[in-house]
Motif scaffolding. Structure first.
Motif, PDB file in Angstrom:
ATOM      1  N   GLY A 233       0.737  -1.125  -0.155  1.00  0.00           N
ATOM      2  CA  GLY A 233      -0.144   0.332  -0.224  1.00  0.00           C
ATOM      3  C   GLY A 233       0.999   1.157  -0.156  1.00  0.00           C
ATOM      4  O   GLY A 233       1.833   1.077   0.372  1.00  0.00           O
ATOM      5  N   SER A 234       0.366   2.663   0.306  1.00  0.00           N
ATOM      6  CA  SER A 234       0.501   3.718  -0.294  1.00  0.00           C
ATOM      7  C   SER A 234       1.298   3.809   1.909  1.00  0.00           C
ATOM      8  O   SER A 234       1.211   3.698   2.656  1.00  0.00           O
ATOM      9  N   ILE A 235       2.280   4.726   1.403  1.00  0.00           N
ATOM     10  CA  ILE A 235       2.673   5.708   2.943  1.00  0.00           C
ATOM     11  C   ILE A 235       1.379   7.291   2.933  1.00  0.00           C
ATOM     12  O   ILE A 235       1.408   7.188   2.231  1.00  0.00           O
ATOM     13  N   PRO A 236       0.855   6.699   4.234  1.00  0.00           N
ATOM     14  CA  PRO A 236      -0.469   7.401   4.469  1.00  0.00           C
ATOM     15  C   PRO A 236       0.033   9.095   4.581  1.00  0.00           C
ATOM     16  O   PRO A 236       1.755   8.882   4.685  1.00  0.00           O
ATOM     17  N   SER A 237      -0.782   9.954   3.629  1.00  0.00           N
ATOM     18  CA  SER A 237       0.005  11.207   4.407  1.00  0.00           C
ATOM     19  C   SER A 237      -0.141  11.993   5.533  1.00  0.00           C
ATOM     20  O   SER A 237       0.584  13.054   6.128  1.00  0.00           O
TER      21      SER A 237
ATOM     22  N   ILE B 223       5.034   9.467  -2.889  1.00  0.00           N
ATOM     23  CA  ILE B 223       5.758   9.792  -1.440  1.00  0.00           C
ATOM     24  C   ILE B 223       4.767  10.899  -1.216  1.00  0.00           C
ATOM     25  O   ILE B 223       4.861  12.335  -1.847  1.00  0.00           O
ATOM     26  N   PRO B 224       4.494  10.802   0.113  1.00  0.00           N
ATOM     27  CA  PRO B 224       4.015  12.126   0.550  1.00  0.00           C
ATOM     28  C   PRO B 224       4.589  13.336   1.019  1.00  0.00           C
ATOM     29  O   PRO B 224       6.014  13.427   1.164  1.00  0.00           O
TER      30      PRO B 224
ATOM     31  N   MET C  54       8.009  17.613   9.110  1.00  0.00           N
ATOM     32  CA  MET C  54       9.200  16.639  10.339  1.00  0.00           C
ATOM     33  C   MET C  54      10.173  17.372  10.079  1.00  0.00           C
ATOM     34  O   MET C  54      11.384  17.051   9.432  1.00  0.00           O
ATOM     35  N   LYS C  55      10.270  18.854  11.100  1.00  0.00           N
ATOM     36  CA  LYS C  55      10.976  19.301  11.368  1.00  0.00           C
ATOM     37  C   LYS C  55      12.670  18.769  11.203  1.00  0.00           C
ATOM     38  O   LYS C  55      13.943  19.386  11.224  1.00  0.00           O
ATOM     39  N   LYS C  56      12.551  17.352  12.015  1.00  0.00           N
ATOM     40  CA  LYS C  56      14.343  16.533  12.627  1.00  0.00           C
ATOM     41  C   LYS C  56      14.316  16.158  11.106  1.00  0.00           C
ATOM     42  O   LYS C  56      15.752  15.657  11.806  1.00  0.00           O
ATOM     43  N   LEU C  57      13.699  15.498  10.507  1.00  0.00           N
ATOM     44  CA  LEU C  57      14.221  14.560   9.451  1.00  0.00           C
ATOM     45  C   LEU C  57      15.434  14.610   9.084  1.00  0.00           C
ATOM     46  O   LEU C  57      15.847  15.299   8.716  1.00  0.00           O
ATOM     47  N   ASN C  58      16.458  13.325   9.540  1.00  0.00           N
ATOM     48  CA  ASN C  58      17.564  13.656   9.102  1.00  0.00           C
ATOM     49  C   ASN C  58      17.844  12.719   7.954  1.00  0.00           C
ATOM     50  O   ASN C  58      18.524  12.751   6.762  1.00  0.00           O
ATOM     51  N   TYR C  59      17.372  11.869   7.974  1.00  0.00           N
ATOM     52  CA  TYR C  59      17.424  10.372   7.384  1.00  0.00           C
ATOM     53  C   TYR C  59      16.496  10.062   6.752  1.00  0.00           C
ATOM     54  O   TYR C  59      15.134   9.527   7.437  1.00  0.00           O
ATOM     55  N   LEU C  60      16.445   9.488   5.254  1.00  0.00           N
ATOM     56  CA  LEU C  60      15.115   8.838   5.200  1.00  0.00           C
ATOM     57  C   LEU C  60      15.439   8.092   3.942  1.00  0.00           C
ATOM     58  O   LEU C  60      16.184   8.428   2.288  1.00  0.00           O
TER      59      LEU C  60
ATOM     60  N   LEU D 229       8.804  13.740  -7.159  1.00  0.00           N
ATOM     61  CA  LEU D 229       9.351  13.853  -6.079  1.00  0.00           C
ATOM     62  C   LEU D 229       9.130  15.189  -5.372  1.00  0.00           C
ATOM     63  O   LEU D 229       9.192  16.292  -6.978  1.00  0.00           O
ATOM     64  N   ASP D 230       9.099  15.615  -4.106  1.00  0.00           N
ATOM     65  CA  ASP D 230       8.813  17.039  -3.660  1.00  0.00           C
ATOM     66  C   ASP D 230       9.799  17.588  -3.592  1.00  0.00           C
ATOM     67  O   ASP D 230      11.162  16.952  -3.338  1.00  0.00           O
ATOM     68  N   PRO D 231      10.495  18.633  -4.553  1.00  0.00           N
ATOM     69  CA  PRO D 231      11.340  19.031  -4.517  1.00  0.00           C
ATOM     70  C   PRO D 231      12.003  19.721  -3.115  1.00  0.00           C
ATOM     71  O   PRO D 231      13.187  19.497  -3.309  1.00  0.00           O
ATOM     72  N   PHE D 232      10.737  19.553  -1.956  1.00  0.00           N
ATOM     73  CA  PHE D 232      10.600  20.003  -0.936  1.00  0.00           C
ATOM     74  C   PHE D 232      12.365  19.163  -0.321  1.00  0.00           C
ATOM     75  O   PHE D 232      12.913  19.688   0.482  1.00  0.00           O
ATOM     76  N   LEU D 233      12.274  17.413  -0.813  1.00  0.00           N
ATOM     77  CA  LEU D 233      13.051  16.458   0.037  1.00  0.00           C
ATOM     78  C   LEU D 233      14.364  16.993  -0.973  1.00  0.00           C
ATOM     79  O   LEU D 233      15.665  16.930   0.111  1.00  0.00           O
ATOM     80  N   TRP D 234      14.760  18.045  -1.885  1.00  0.00           N
ATOM     81  CA  TRP D 234      16.126  19.055  -2.123  1.00  0.00           C
ATOM     82  C   TRP D 234      17.025  20.113  -1.945  1.00  0.00           C
ATOM     83  O   TRP D 234      18.051  20.226  -2.266  1.00  0.00           O
TER      84      TRP D 234
END
Length: 250
Positions: free
Chosen positions: A33-37, A60-61, A66-72, A83-88
């Motif tokens: 299934g999908s990764i929930p929003s 990909i949601p 998630m302001k602390k997310l360092n590793y995905l 891909l969400d441009p936010f990720l890069w």
């Protein structure tokens, strides 16, 4: 919370939440299934999210909250969409791994070439179906955005048949990346995918693709190959480099 390499199945629960969880590792399970929003708001201090080597689908949601997310790490799934441009562009994510999915980008979503702006320190987007109308007129036809103008075929039927014969003869359904002595990761899921050119299958090298789709390399080092090499394999006359070391070929 570390639950890697178990037999967890089903979908990622939308109500799963924690205000204090720092790490969530569900690598090498049977999640589908999908990764929930909802994940964007359910883990406000999460620093590491590892969902690699499952059967996750869909897009990909957003992870903007998630302001602390360092590793995905979402690698080795079947995620689609852009891909969400936010990720890069984020300054928080320092390790982003989404390789071996079915992602695409339109021209407006293409990651910059040089690692500039807030790009992650470690970025792996390889083995995806990235489309760009400017210079890449090929991709998986199932994933094309209308403006991409994709024209992707499955390749020479004879070469495809030989490769699949080899796949079945060496127990391809159980191929796995065994290079990590502590963790095996499924491998070869792209082999035989309808309408996906064999030059885009894992371990297959076609340096001239898409202009020249000749298969010149097969790199399957330590991939749990078991069985025999079929006689038909000799039909791959363009091969120049073969690496089947550390397997169980007899």
């Amino acid at each position: 919370l570390f639950l890697a390499s178990n037999l967890l199945s089903g979908t990622f629960p939308t109500t799963f939440a924690s205000r204090n969880l720092l790490q969530l590792n569900l690598v090498s399970n049977l999640l589908s299934g999908s990764i929930p929003s909802s994940i964007n708001n359910n883990f406000p201090v999460l620093e590491g999210l590892y969902l690699a080597d499952n059967n996750l689908t869909g897009t990909i949601p957003s992870f903007k909250n998630m302001k602390k997310l360092n590793y995905l790490n979402l690698s080795f799934n079947k995620l689609t969409g852009p891909l969400d441009p936010f990720l890069w562009n984020t300054t928080t994510i320092i390790d982003l791994d989404v390789h071996n999915n079915l992602l695409y980008t339109g021209q407006e979503h293409t990651p910059p070439g040089p690692l500039v702006y807030g790009l992650p320190i470690n970025l792996d987007i390889t083995n995806n179906m990235f489309c760009n109308t400017a210079n890449i007129p090929w991709c998986d036809s199932r994933l094309c955005v209308p403006q991409a103008g994709c024209n992707q075929g499955a390749g020479d039927p004879n070469v495809r048949s030989i490769l699949m014969d080899f796949y079945h003869s060496t127990n391809g359904a159980n191929w796995a990346d065994m290079s990590d002595s502590y963790l095996s990761v499924s491998f070869g899921g792209s082999w035989g995918t309808p309408d996906l050119h064999y030059c885009l299958w894992e371990g297959v090298g076609c340096p001239g693709y898409p202009n020249d789709p000749s298969v010149t390399q097969l790199s399957l080092l330590q991939k749990n190959l078991q069985g025999t090499i079929p006689d038909s394999f000799g039909g791959l006359i363009t091969l120049q480099e073969i690496d089947f070391a550390i397997n169980y070929i007899n």
